[in-house]
Design a protein around this motif. Structure first.
Motif, PDB file in Angstrom:
ATOM      1  N   ASP A  67     -52.851  44.841  27.633  1.00 39.27           N
ATOM      2  CA  ASP A  67     -51.911  44.198  28.555  1.00 39.27           C
ATOM      3  C   ASP A  67     -51.711  42.716  28.277  1.00 39.27           C
ATOM      4  OD1 ASP A  67     -51.487  46.562  29.843  1.00 39.27           O
ATOM      5  OD2 ASP A  67     -52.859  46.150  31.506  1.00 39.27           O
ATOM      6  N   ASN A  68     -52.478  42.161  27.336  1.00 44.26           N
ATOM      7  CA  ASN A  68     -52.392  40.737  27.022  1.00 44.26           C
ATOM      8  C   ASN A  68     -52.320  40.578  25.509  1.00 44.26           C
ATOM      9  OD1 ASN A  68     -53.538  38.022  26.273  1.00 44.26           O
ATOM     10  ND2 ASN A  68     -53.497  37.765  28.490  1.00 44.26           N
ATOM     11  N   THR A  69     -51.169  40.125  25.006  1.00 39.62           N
ATOM     12  CA  THR A  69     -50.969  40.081  23.553  1.00 39.62           C
ATOM     13  C   THR A  69     -51.941  39.123  22.875  1.00 39.62           C
ATOM     14  OG1 THR A  69     -48.626  40.566  23.917  1.00 39.62           O
ATOM     15  CG2 THR A  69     -49.249  39.843  21.731  1.00 39.62           C
ATOM     16  N   ASP A  70     -52.295  38.030  23.540  1.00 39.06           N
ATOM     17  CA  ASP A  70     -53.276  37.111  22.945  1.00 39.06           C
ATOM     18  C   ASP A  70     -54.634  37.788  22.799  1.00 39.06           C
ATOM     19  OD1 ASP A  70     -51.490  34.979  22.649  1.00 39.06           O
ATOM     20  OD2 ASP A  70     -51.869  34.239  24.675  1.00 39.06           O
ATOM     21  N   ARG A  71     -55.042  38.547  23.818  1.00 35.15           N
ATOM     22  CA  ARG A  71     -56.314  39.272  23.714  1.00 35.15           C
ATOM     23  C   ARG A  71     -56.249  40.355  22.642  1.00 35.15           C
ATOM     24  NH1 ARG A  71     -57.400  40.346  30.135  1.00 35.15           N
ATOM     25  NH2 ARG A  71     -57.808  38.177  30.744  1.00 35.15           N
ATOM     26  N   PHE A  72     -55.105  41.042  22.575  1.00 33.00           N
ATOM     27  CA  PHE A  72     -54.921  42.081  21.554  1.00 33.00           C
ATOM     28  C   PHE A  72     -55.003  41.462  20.157  1.00 33.00           C
ATOM     29  CE2 PHE A  72     -51.901  45.864  20.393  1.00 33.00           C
ATOM     30  CZ  PHE A  72     -52.904  46.420  19.629  1.00 33.00           C
ATOM     31  N   THR A  73     -54.390  40.300  19.985  1.00 31.05           N
ATOM     32  CA  THR A  73     -54.443  39.605  18.699  1.00 31.05           C
ATOM     33  C   THR A  73     -55.871  39.196  18.364  1.00 31.05           C
ATOM     34  OG1 THR A  73     -52.187  38.786  19.001  1.00 31.05           O
ATOM     35  CG2 THR A  73     -53.559  37.628  17.396  1.00 31.05           C
ATOM     36  N   ALA A  74     -56.591  38.675  19.349  1.00 32.00           N
ATOM     37  CA  ALA A  74     -57.986  38.285  19.120  1.00 32.00           C
ATOM     38  C   ALA A  74     -58.832  39.503  18.757  1.00 32.00           C
ATOM     39  CB  ALA A  74     -58.545  37.598  20.360  1.00 32.00           C
ATOM     40  N   TYR A  75     -58.529  40.648  19.384  1.00 23.40           N
ATOM     41  CA  TYR A  75     -59.238  41.889  19.080  1.00 23.40           C
ATOM     42  C   TYR A  75     -59.031  42.297  17.618  1.00 23.40           C
ATOM     43  CZ  TYR A  75     -60.069  46.956  18.991  1.00 23.40           C
ATOM     44  OH  TYR A  75     -60.491  48.217  18.647  1.00 23.40           O
ATOM     45  N   THR A  86     -52.062  55.784  21.677  1.00 28.49           N
ATOM     46  CA  THR A  86     -52.042  55.469  23.095  1.00 28.49           C
ATOM     47  C   THR A  86     -51.619  54.030  23.359  1.00 28.49           C
ATOM     48  OG1 THR A  86     -54.410  55.009  22.892  1.00 28.49           O
ATOM     49  CG2 THR A  86     -53.775  57.183  23.707  1.00 28.49           C
ATOM     50  N   ILE A  87     -51.677  53.167  22.343  1.00 28.13           N
ATOM     51  CA  ILE A  87     -51.377  51.746  22.571  1.00 28.13           C
ATOM     52  C   ILE A  87     -49.935  51.519  23.004  1.00 28.13           C
ATOM     53  CG2 ILE A  87     -53.155  50.913  20.992  1.00 28.13           C
ATOM     54  CD1 ILE A  87     -50.932  50.358  18.943  1.00 28.13           C
ATOM     55  N   TYR A  88     -49.052  52.473  22.773  1.00 27.73           N
ATOM     56  CA  TYR A  88     -47.649  52.255  23.132  1.00 27.73           C
ATOM     57  C   TYR A  88     -47.418  52.304  24.643  1.00 27.73           C
ATOM     58  CZ  TYR A  88     -46.842  52.499  18.179  1.00 27.73           C
ATOM     59  OH  TYR A  88     -46.887  52.247  16.837  1.00 27.73           O
ATOM     60  N   ALA A  89     -48.442  52.672  25.373  1.00 31.49           N
ATOM     61  CA  ALA A  89     -48.335  52.617  26.832  1.00 31.49           C
ATOM     62  C   ALA A  89     -48.226  51.174  27.326  1.00 31.49           C
ATOM     63  CB  ALA A  89     -49.549  53.287  27.467  1.00 31.49           C
ATOM     64  N   ARG A  90     -48.473  50.205  26.438  1.00 30.06           N
ATOM     65  CA  ARG A  90     -48.407  48.794  26.831  1.00 30.06           C
ATOM     66  C   ARG A  90     -46.975  48.314  27.056  1.00 30.06           C
ATOM     67  NH1 ARG A  90     -47.626  44.843  22.618  1.00 30.06           N
ATOM     68  NH2 ARG A  90     -49.022  43.434  23.714  1.00 30.06           N
ATOM     69  N   SER A  91     -45.988  49.095  26.646  1.00 26.75           N
ATOM     70  CA  SER A  91     -44.602  48.657  26.745  1.00 26.75           C
ATOM     71  C   SER A  91     -43.714  49.758  27.322  1.00 26.75           C
ATOM     72  CB  SER A  91     -44.076  48.254  25.364  1.00 26.75           C
ATOM     73  OG  SER A  91     -42.683  48.032  25.395  1.00 26.75           O
ATOM     74  N   GLU A  92     -42.880  49.393  28.271  1.00 27.99           N
ATOM     75  CA  GLU A  92     -41.925  50.351  28.830  1.00 27.99           C
ATOM     76  C   GLU A  92     -40.907  50.806  27.789  1.00 27.99           C
ATOM     77  OE1 GLU A  92     -40.103  48.733  32.277  1.00 27.99           O
ATOM     78  OE2 GLU A  92     -41.974  48.600  33.426  1.00 27.99           O
ATOM     79  N   HIS A  93     -40.786  50.051  26.706  1.00 30.06           N
ATOM     80  CA  HIS A  93     -39.851  50.402  25.641  1.00 30.06           C
ATOM     81  C   HIS A  93     -40.105  51.812  25.103  1.00 30.06           C
ATOM     82  CE1 HIS A  93     -37.217  49.835  22.215  1.00 30.06           C
ATOM     83  NE2 HIS A  93     -38.210  49.980  21.369  1.00 30.06           N
ATOM     84  N   PHE A  94     -41.368  52.266  25.163  1.00 31.47           N
ATOM     85  CA  PHE A  94     -41.739  53.570  24.609  1.00 31.47           C
ATOM     86  C   PHE A  94     -41.904  54.647  25.682  1.00 31.47           C
ATOM     87  CE2 PHE A  94     -43.473  50.262  21.810  1.00 31.47           C
ATOM     88  CZ  PHE A  94     -42.820  50.588  20.631  1.00 31.47           C
ATOM     89  N   SER A  95     -41.598  54.305  26.918  1.00 31.73           N
ATOM     90  CA  SER A  95     -41.909  55.224  28.011  1.00 31.73           C
ATOM     91  C   SER A  95     -40.684  55.641  28.818  1.00 31.73           C
ATOM     92  CB  SER A  95     -42.952  54.589  28.938  1.00 31.73           C
ATOM     93  OG  SER A  95     -44.142  54.336  28.221  1.00 31.73           O
ATOM     94  N   GLY A 151     -41.752  40.925  18.611  1.00 28.48           N
ATOM     95  CA  GLY A 151     -41.816  41.979  19.614  1.00 28.48           C
ATOM     96  C   GLY A 151     -43.046  41.902  20.495  1.00 28.48           C
ATOM     97  N   HIS A 152     -43.766  40.781  20.411  1.00 28.02           N
ATOM     98  CA  HIS A 152     -44.970  40.540  21.217  1.00 28.02           C
ATOM     99  C   HIS A 152     -46.107  41.484  20.828  1.00 28.02           C
ATOM    100  CE1 HIS A 152     -42.975  37.625  23.862  1.00 28.02           C
ATOM    101  NE2 HIS A 152     -41.897  38.364  23.638  1.00 28.02           N
ATOM    102  N   TRP A 153     -46.411  41.440  19.529  1.00 32.07           N
ATOM    103  CA  TRP A 153     -47.541  42.175  18.962  1.00 32.07           C
ATOM    104  C   TRP A 153     -48.453  41.217  18.208  1.00 32.07           C
ATOM    105  CZ3 TRP A 153     -48.512  47.284  19.714  1.00 32.07           C
ATOM    106  CH2 TRP A 153     -47.461  48.082  20.183  1.00 32.07           C
ATOM    107  N   PRO A 154     -49.715  41.590  17.984  1.00 33.32           N
ATOM    108  CA  PRO A 154     -50.501  40.854  16.997  1.00 33.32           C
ATOM    109  C   PRO A 154     -49.759  40.861  15.665  1.00 33.32           C
ATOM    110  CG  PRO A 154     -51.896  42.390  18.213  1.00 33.32           C
ATOM    111  CD  PRO A 154     -50.474  42.709  18.588  1.00 33.32           C
ATOM    112  N   PRO A 155     -49.802  39.776  14.904  1.00 30.94           N
ATOM    113  CA  PRO A 155     -49.025  39.722  13.663  1.00 30.94           C
ATOM    114  C   PRO A 155     -49.332  40.889  12.722  1.00 30.94           C
ATOM    115  CG  PRO A 155     -49.830  37.549  14.246  1.00 30.94           C
ATOM    116  CD  PRO A 155     -50.479  38.512  15.201  1.00 30.94           C
ATOM    117  N   HIS A 156     -48.273  41.529  12.277  1.00 29.12           N
ATOM    118  CA  HIS A 156     -48.408  42.625  11.324  1.00 29.12           C
ATOM    119  C   HIS A 156     -47.028  42.990  10.791  1.00 29.12           C
ATOM    120  CE1 HIS A 156     -47.159  44.996  14.841  1.00 29.12           C
ATOM    121  NE2 HIS A 156     -46.997  46.066  14.064  1.00 29.12           N
TER     122      HIS A 156
END
Length: 224
Positions: free
Chosen positions: A43-51, A73-82, A176-181
């Protein structure tokens, strides 16, 4: 047929430069088997990036890799996929996780098919799609989560040479508000789309989408 052509057309130019003596790849799992990814992280892109960065550091790896045909399951973080009755969870490309501004190169000659800033939370952000011809077959490669500066000066039909620098891993506000990739995907038929094509599909549509989007490792040659 395309898979056979790609399998025998080697070598491609690297999409991301790797020094085999220095750079190591970490196979990353973003399915429900990975219980270390908590809702608080997603739910927090900065935390996801740090992870992601901590995983790479812990394993002494330059890049993370994986995801083709992975039910995530990670796509549950965005309504774009739901949207709709069935959420989208099946990943159709390969992700390469790594530092912002990592160079991205064209693996073979082609032209710019289309490009767009898909500026929705969870979407591709800055996106480039190339069109290629091999042995009379037309197909496409999609590069998602790029830097916005990579779209400047592009024109549809512009020629791109194998090994040409075409893009960089984008930062969070533009990717798109993801960890860089990098999301790298092969697409046979664009089905009329420009600047975008689903990188995640509903599980019920698995067969048709995987048939149109063969394994990107046919070009990347990363997986053992």
């Amino acid at each position: 047929m395309l898979e056979q052509i790609l399998a025998h057309y080697q070598p491609f130019q690297p999409v991301v430069l790797l020094d085999p003596e220095i750079d190591r790849l970490l196979l990353m799992d973003f399915t429900d088997r990975n219980t270390s990814i908590t809702p608080e992280i997603l739910d927090n892109t900065d935390r996801f990036t740090a992870y992601v960065n901590q995983l790479l550091e812990d394993h002494d790896c330059t890049f993370g890799i994986g995801g083709y045909a992975e039910h995530r399951t990670i796509y549950a973080r965005s309504e774009h996929f739901s949207t709709g009755e069935e959420p989208r969870r099946l990943h159709l490309g390969i992700d390469i996780w790594g530092p912002v501004n990592t160079y991205v190169f064209a693996p073979l000659d082609g032209t710019v098919h289309s490009f767009r800033f898909n500026d929705v939370h969870g979407d591709y952000g800055a996106t480039i799609i190339l069109q290629h011809q091999l042995e009379g077959h037309t197909f496409h490669t999609l590069y998602g989560h790029l830097s916005l500066k990579d779209l400047e000066g592009l024109q549809e039909g512009m020629r791109v040479a194998a090994g040409q620098l075409i893009a960089h891993f984008g930062d969070i506000p533009e990717n798109g508000h993801w960890p860089p990739h990098l999301h790298f995907q092969i697409i046979t038929d664009m089905e009329g789309n420009k600047g975008d094509y689903p990188g995640v599909c509903r599980y019920s549509e698995k067969a048709q989408y995987l048939a149109n989007c063969p394994d990107p490792d046919l070009i990347l040659q990363f997986m053992p």
